[in-house]
Design an enzyme around this catalytic site. Structure first.
Site, PDB file in Angstrom:
ATOM      1  N   LYS A 152      33.867  38.609  42.688  1.00 21.56           N
ATOM      2  CA  LYS A 152      33.895  37.788  43.903  1.00 21.56           C
ATOM      3  C   LYS A 152      35.137  38.082  44.744  1.00 21.56           C
ATOM      4  O   LYS A 152      35.063  38.231  45.965  1.00 21.56           O
ATOM      5  CB  LYS A 152      33.847  36.307  43.535  1.00 21.56           C
ATOM      6  CG  LYS A 152      33.666  35.405  44.752  1.00 21.56           C
ATOM      7  CD  LYS A 152      33.913  33.954  44.442  1.00 21.56           C
ATOM      8  CE  LYS A 152      34.938  33.412  45.400  1.00 21.56           C
ATOM      9  NZ  LYS A 152      35.709  32.312  44.953  1.00 21.56           N
TER      10      LYS A 152
ATOM     11  N   ASP B 144      30.463  31.786  45.973  1.00 18.57           N
ATOM     12  CA  ASP B 144      31.333  30.777  45.373  1.00 18.57           C
ATOM     13  C   ASP B 144      30.484  29.560  44.996  1.00 18.57           C
ATOM     14  O   ASP B 144      29.267  29.588  45.098  1.00 18.57           O
ATOM     15  CB  ASP B 144      32.480  30.402  46.327  1.00 18.57           C
ATOM     16  CG  ASP B 144      32.019  29.520  47.483  1.00 18.57           C
ATOM     17  OD1 ASP B 144      30.797  29.466  47.752  1.00 18.57           O
ATOM     18  OD2 ASP B 144      32.868  28.869  48.106  1.00 18.57           O
TER      19      ASP B 144
END
Length: 219
Positions: free
Chosen positions: A121, A139
């Site tokens: 990420k 997220d």
């Protein structure tokens, strides 16, 4: 609405709400963004934005960062949480940038994920926001909303990312990733959720999620 109509509705509504999209983490270049994103793990962007100026005042590039000890970095970033691990990551990746990349942040998943403290990420955020490479960092907000909107089964973030990339046009990924985060924070939070304000979920939401919401309301 079929799935494509849902997707178009979501894109148009988000564009209407967020025609200009603020970047959540304050930074000045790829290096300071990389450090800010690493620091944001299990912390809030607001907290990170309070602490990064103190750190970047001492070191805003890898060459100055490695002059600080891990303990000195940890002392500065302590308020963001997980500071021992993050301080090691910041010092370690700064040294690796110098040793292997002439101090310049690379632009691929493989190279970025080789750094300590940098996961998929974090790498995706840096690639999208610093270099404009289409990625879809997932997220907790995106994971929650993709499930609420019945666009993924919600099993894990890997699946959610695959589904997002499959459903949304690639040229919109970088904007949508941020627009969904802002929407999740403002209109569709995990706690204190008011469906009346959450026009997207109210319009395209998963039936079981909507039923559960109304059931709780009746209690």
């Amino acid at each position: 609405m079929n799935k494509q109509e849902k997707v178009n509705f979501i894109i148009n509504k988000l564009q209407e709400l967020y025609p200009t999209i603020p970047i959540p983490l304050d930074h000045t270049d790829p290096y300071t963004l990389l450090i800010a994103v690493l620091m944001s793990a299990q912390s809030t962007d607001v907290r990170v934005n309070q602490i990064t100026p103190l750190l970047f005042d001492r070191a805003d590039n890898p060459y100055d960062m490695v002059k600080l000890s891990v303990d000195e970095i940890r002392e500065i970033i302590k308020p963001v949480g997980l500071s021992p691990m993050k301080a090691k990551g910041i010092h370690g990746l700064s040294q690796m940038l110098i040793d292997h990349h002439n101090g310049i942040v690379p632009q691929t998943y493989e190279e970025l994920e080789a750094f300590p403290g940098v996961g998929h990420k974090t790498a995706a955020v840096v690639m999208a926001q610093s270099f404009g490479i289409p990625t879809f960092p997932v997220d907790t907000h995106i994971h929650r909303l993709m499930y609420r909107w019945n666009l993924t089964n919600g099993k894990n973030v890997v699946q959610t990312e695959k589904d997002a990339k499959r459903l949304f046009p690639e040229e919109k990924w970088n904007d949508l990733h941020l627009q969904i985060i802002w929407y999740g924070r403002e209109y569709s939070p995990a706690r204190g959720w008011d469906l009346e304000k959450d026009i997207i979920t109210k319009t395209v939401g998963r039936k079981s999620v909507l039923n559960e919401y109304y059931k709780k309301l009746k209690k």
